[in-house]
Design a protein around this motif. Structure first.
Motif, PDB file in Angstrom:
ATOM      1  N   PHE A 190       0.827  -1.199   0.000  1.00  0.00           N
ATOM      2  CA  PHE A 190       0.000   0.000   0.000  1.00  0.00           C
ATOM      3  C   PHE A 190       0.866   1.256   0.000  1.00  0.00           C
ATOM      4  O   PHE A 190       0.457   2.290  -0.530  1.00  0.00           O
ATOM      5  CB  PHE A 190      -0.938  -0.007   1.216  1.00  0.00           C
ATOM      6  N   VAL A 191       2.052   1.171   0.578  1.00  0.00           N
ATOM      7  CA  VAL A 191       2.957   2.317   0.592  1.00  0.00           C
ATOM      8  C   VAL A 191       3.338   2.697  -0.838  1.00  0.00           C
ATOM      9  O   VAL A 191       3.452   3.889  -1.178  1.00  0.00           O
ATOM     10  CB  VAL A 191       4.217   1.994   1.414  1.00  0.00           C
ATOM     11  N   SER A 192       3.526   1.680  -1.707  1.00  0.00           N
ATOM     12  CA  SER A 192       3.957   1.953  -3.081  1.00  0.00           C
ATOM     13  C   SER A 192       2.915   2.718  -3.886  1.00  0.00           C
ATOM     14  O   SER A 192       3.233   3.304  -4.912  1.00  0.00           O
ATOM     15  CB  SER A 192       4.304   0.644  -3.801  1.00  0.00           C
ATOM     16  N   PHE A 193       1.666   2.725  -3.434  1.00  0.00           N
ATOM     17  CA  PHE A 193       0.626   3.475  -4.143  1.00  0.00           C
ATOM     18  C   PHE A 193       0.699   4.970  -3.846  1.00  0.00           C
ATOM     19  O   PHE A 193       0.053   5.771  -4.524  1.00  0.00           O
ATOM     20  CB  PHE A 193      -0.772   2.987  -3.731  1.00  0.00           C
ATOM     21  N   GLY A 194       1.425   5.341  -2.802  1.00  0.00           N
ATOM     22  CA  GLY A 194       1.465   6.742  -2.402  1.00  0.00           C
ATOM     23  C   GLY A 194       0.380   7.098  -1.405  1.00  0.00           C
ATOM     24  O   GLY A 194       0.118   8.285  -1.177  1.00  0.00           O
ATOM     25  N   LEU A 195      -0.253   6.087  -0.800  1.00  0.00           N
ATOM     26  CA  LEU A 195      -1.238   6.369   0.239  1.00  0.00           C
ATOM     27  C   LEU A 195      -0.556   6.955   1.466  1.00  0.00           C
ATOM     28  O   LEU A 195       0.605   6.671   1.754  1.00  0.00           O
ATOM     29  CB  LEU A 195      -1.977   5.087   0.630  1.00  0.00           C
ATOM     30  N   SER A 196      -1.280   7.757   2.200  1.00  0.00           N
ATOM     31  CA  SER A 196      -0.722   8.377   3.400  1.00  0.00           C
ATOM     32  C   SER A 196      -0.414   7.308   4.441  1.00  0.00           C
ATOM     33  O   SER A 196      -1.042   6.241   4.462  1.00  0.00           O
ATOM     34  CB  SER A 196      -1.713   9.392   3.977  1.00  0.00           C
ATOM     35  N   PRO A 197       0.563   7.567   5.319  1.00  0.00           N
ATOM     36  CA  PRO A 197       0.882   6.592   6.370  1.00  0.00           C
ATOM     37  C   PRO A 197      -0.330   6.215   7.218  1.00  0.00           C
ATOM     38  O   PRO A 197      -0.463   5.064   7.643  1.00  0.00           O
ATOM     39  CB  PRO A 197       1.943   7.318   7.206  1.00  0.00           C
ATOM     40  N   PRO A 222      -4.346   2.595  -7.843  1.00  0.00           N
ATOM     41  CA  PRO A 222      -3.545   3.588  -8.588  1.00  0.00           C
ATOM     42  C   PRO A 222      -4.365   4.380  -9.607  1.00  0.00           C
ATOM     43  O   PRO A 222      -4.159   5.588  -9.766  1.00  0.00           O
ATOM     44  CB  PRO A 222      -2.478   2.717  -9.279  1.00  0.00           C
ATOM     45  N   ALA A 223      -5.303   3.707 -10.295  1.00  0.00           N
ATOM     46  CA  ALA A 223      -6.128   4.400 -11.286  1.00  0.00           C
ATOM     47  C   ALA A 223      -7.024   5.434 -10.626  1.00  0.00           C
ATOM     48  O   ALA A 223      -7.202   6.545 -11.145  1.00  0.00           O
ATOM     49  CB  ALA A 223      -6.962   3.385 -12.056  1.00  0.00           C
ATOM     50  N   ILE A 224      -7.630   5.084  -9.488  1.00  0.00           N
ATOM     51  CA  ILE A 224      -8.503   6.033  -8.787  1.00  0.00           C
ATOM     52  C   ILE A 224      -7.701   7.234  -8.302  1.00  0.00           C
ATOM     53  O   ILE A 224      -8.153   8.380  -8.397  1.00  0.00           O
ATOM     54  CB  ILE A 224      -9.223   5.335  -7.618  1.00  0.00           C
ATOM     55  N   LEU A 225      -6.499   6.983  -7.809  1.00  0.00           N
ATOM     56  CA  LEU A 225      -5.660   8.092  -7.349  1.00  0.00           C
ATOM     57  C   LEU A 225      -5.282   9.021  -8.501  1.00  0.00           C
ATOM     58  O   LEU A 225      -5.074  10.228  -8.289  1.00  0.00           O
ATOM     59  CB  LEU A 225      -4.396   7.548  -6.671  1.00  0.00           C
ATOM     60  N   ARG A 226      -5.211   8.463  -9.722  1.00  0.00           N
ATOM     61  CA  ARG A 226      -4.917   9.303 -10.895  1.00  0.00           C
ATOM     62  C   ARG A 226      -6.142  10.085 -11.357  1.00  0.00           C
ATOM     63  O   ARG A 226      -6.035  10.948 -12.232  1.00  0.00           O
ATOM     64  CB  ARG A 226      -4.449   8.436 -12.069  1.00  0.00           C
ATOM     65  N   GLY A 227      -7.306   9.780 -10.819  1.00  0.00           N
ATOM     66  CA  GLY A 227      -8.522  10.471 -11.228  1.00  0.00           C
ATOM     67  C   GLY A 227      -9.279   9.791 -12.342  1.00  0.00           C
ATOM     68  O   GLY A 227     -10.210  10.367 -12.905  1.00  0.00           O
ATOM     69  N   ALA A 228      -8.900   8.544 -12.684  1.00  0.00           N
ATOM     70  CA  ALA A 228      -9.550   7.836 -13.784  1.00  0.00           C
ATOM     71  C   ALA A 228     -10.871   7.215 -13.339  1.00  0.00           C
ATOM     72  O   ALA A 228     -11.067   6.895 -12.165  1.00  0.00           O
ATOM     73  CB  ALA A 228      -8.633   6.740 -14.318  1.00  0.00           C
ATOM     74  N   ASP A 229     -11.788   7.041 -14.301  1.00  0.00           N
ATOM     75  CA  ASP A 229     -12.981   6.239 -14.060  1.00  0.00           C
ATOM     76  C   ASP A 229     -12.581   4.771 -14.003  1.00  0.00           C
ATOM     77  O   ASP A 229     -11.652   4.342 -14.692  1.00  0.00           O
ATOM     78  CB  ASP A 229     -14.011   6.439 -15.176  1.00  0.00           C
TER      79      ASP A 229
END
Length: 413
Positions: free
Chosen positions: A3-10, A33-40
Motif C-alpha cells: 500500500f505504501v507503493s501506491f502513495g497512500l498516506s501513512p 492507482p487508477a482512482i488516485l490518478r482520477g480515472a474512471d
C-alpha cells in the motif's frame, strides 16, 4: 507490491493493515492507482475480494488532499448502494479507515425506513462523503438538506443492482443532479450483458478491472444439491442442522412470510432461529445481524435482502431453501460463505418442481452437481421432463426488463 507503493498516506496504510489488509488484493492493486490518478474505473471482482477498500482507500486519500467542503449542504463524494445494510457496512469501513487521518473527514450514512430528521441534522454543514440509498438521498435533496452539484466523485457499489430497472428512475434523477465532470467508480461482483451496455454510456474511458477466478483462487465453497419434496424442506433443514451440528447457518427463502414461517418451525424444534426481512425496522435488522455474527443465533432465515454486501466473518453454511431467481443471485447468495480464505458449504434444496430451474442455474454457472438424497427424506415426487424452449430462470429469454434496457441503450438513454 504494498500500500505504501501506491502513495497512500501513512495513516491510511496503517488503517488498511489494522483492517486485515497486509498486502493489496488483486482488485485493490489494479483499482487504487487508477482512482488516485482520477480515472474512471469499472471493477468486476468476486465477493470477499476487498472491493470496498479498493475504492474507500483512494477516495479518502483524494478527499484528504483536496480542499474541504466550504459551503453548507455541499458534499464532495457520493457512494450509492442498494440496501440500508450495505450502506451501514460501507459507512463503517470508511469511518474506520479515516479515523487516523490528520485532517478529519465527515462521513454521513443515510437510508430510508427511519426518520429523516436526524439525517437532516447530521448533514448540516455538509459532508465530505455521503453513503446513501437512492430513495432517501433524493428525499434529502428535496428537503434541501444537501446539494450534489459539487460531488466530484461517484461510487456505485453493487453497481449491477443499482443499474437494474428497479433503481433506474431514481439513479437517473441522482445523475442529473451531479456535476457532469466527475470521477465515476463502479464496483460489482457481477454485470449482466445488458447492464454492461448501460455502464459504457456513463463512464469516460474507464480502466476495466476484471479479476478472474484463477485455479486455486476460488473460494473454497463445497456446493451440494439435495433432492427433497417441497413440503419436507423444513424437516430436511432441521435434520441437517442437528445431524451435522451446524452452529451458524444462513438460510435463503423467497418471501418475508416464508422467512417467518421457517424460522418459527425451527425454533419450535429447539433450534435457535430468527427471521430477517424488509418489514423489520433498521434497528431490529442491525441487531439481528449483530447477534447472528456473535453466534447468538444458530440459523438466520432471510430473503435476498442479505444476499449482497453483507459480510459475516467465518460463516460456515449457506442454504438455498428456495432457489434464487437467477444465476447471478445464486453467486451472491453462496458468496456469503467461503470468504477471506475460509472454507464453506452451500446447499440447495431441489424439488421436482424446481429441478428444471436448478439445471438452468447450473448451465449459467458452468457446473453440474450430483443430486443427493437424505435417507428418510427421499423425494416421492418425480420431476417433469423439460419442455422444449422452457425458461424458468431470468436470462433464458430476453425479459421485459432486458428489452427495456436494450431499448435504452439503443437510444443512448
Amino acid at each position: 507490491m504494498t500500500f505504501v507503493s501506491f502513495g497512500l498516506s501513512p495513516a491510511l496504510v496503517c488503517a488498511a493493515d489494522a483492517s486485515g489488509f497486509s498486502a493489496p488484493t488483486p482488485v485493490q492493486a489494479q483499482a487504487i492507482p487508477a482512482i488516485l490518478r482520477g480515472a474512471d474505473v469499472l471493477a468486476l471482482a468476486q465477493t470477499g475480494s476487498g472491493k470496498t477498500a479498493a475504492f474507500a482507500l483512494p477516495l479518502l486519500q483524494r478527499l484528504q488532499e483536496g480542499a474541504p467542503a466550504a459551503a453548507p449542504r455541499r458534499i464532495r463524494a457520493l457512494v450509492l448502494v442498494p440496501t440500508r445494510e450495505l450502506a451501514a457496512q460501507v459507512g463503517e469501513v470508511l469511518r474506520r479507515l479515516a479515523q487516523g487521518l490528520p485532517q478529519p473527514l465527515k462521513v454521513a450514512v443515510v437510508f430510508g425506513g427511519v426518520s429523516i430528521n436526524p439525517q437532516m441534522m447530521g448533514l448540516r454543514g455538509g459532508a465530505d462523503v455521503v453513503v446513501a440509498t437512492p430513495g432517501r438521498l433524493l428525499d434529502l435533496v428535496e428537503h434541501n438538506a444537501l446539494k450534489l452539484s459539487h460531488a466530484g466523485m461517484l461510487v456505485l457499489d453493487e453497481a449491477d443492482r443499482l443499474l437494474d430497472l428497479g433503481f433506474a428512475d431514481e439513479l437517473a434523477r441522482v445523475l442529473a443532479l451531479l456535476p457532469p465532470r466527475r470521477q465515476n467508480l463502479f464496483f460489482s461482483a457481477t454485470f449482466a450483458p445488458a447492464v454492461r451496455t448501460l455502464v459504457e454510456g456513463l463512464l469516460r474511458e474507464p480502466l476495466r478491472v476484471e479479476i478472474p477466478q484463477a485455479p486455486g483462487s476460488e473460494p473454497a465453497i463445497l456446493q451440494r444439491a439435495i433432492q427433497v419434496d417441497a413440503a419436507r424442506r423444513t424437516a430436511l433443514l432441521r435434520h441437517l442442522v442437528k445431524e451435522n451440528g451446524w452452529q451458524r447457518v444462513l438460510v435463503f427463502v423467497a418471501t418475508r412470510h416464508a422467512a417467518e414461517l421457517v424460522a418459527d418451525k425451527l425454533y419450535q424444534a429447539g433450534i435457535f432461529a430468527i427471521a430477517l426481512h424488509g418489514d423489520l425496522g433498521p434497528a431490529a435488522r442491525k441487531q439481528m445481524l449483530d447477534e447472528f455474527k456473535d453466534e447468538r443465533w444458530e440459523v438466520l432465515v432471510t430473503t435476498d435482502l442479505a444476499a449482497r454486501g453483507i459480510d459475516i466473518a467465518r460463516l460456515p453454511v449457506v442454504v438455498n431453501y428456495d432457489l434464487p431467481r437467477s444465476a447471478t443471485d445464486y453467486v451472491h447468495r453462496i458468496g456469503r460463505t467461503g470468504r477471506a480464505g475460509e472454507s464453506g458449504l452451500a446447499a440447495s434444496f431441489v424439488s421436482a418442481g424446481t429441478e428444471a430451474h436448478f439445471r438452468l442455474i447450473e448451465k449459467r454457472q458452468h457446473m453440474s452437481l450430483p443430486r443427493e438424497q437424505v435417507p428418510g427424506l427421499e423425494p416421492t415426487e418425480a420431476a417433469a421432463p423439460p419442455a422444449p424452449g422452457a425458461g424458468g430462470i431470468k436470462g433464458r429469454r430476453p425479459s421485459k426488463k432486458d428489452r427495456l434496457r436494450a431499448a435504452a441503450a439503443r437510444s443512448g438513454g
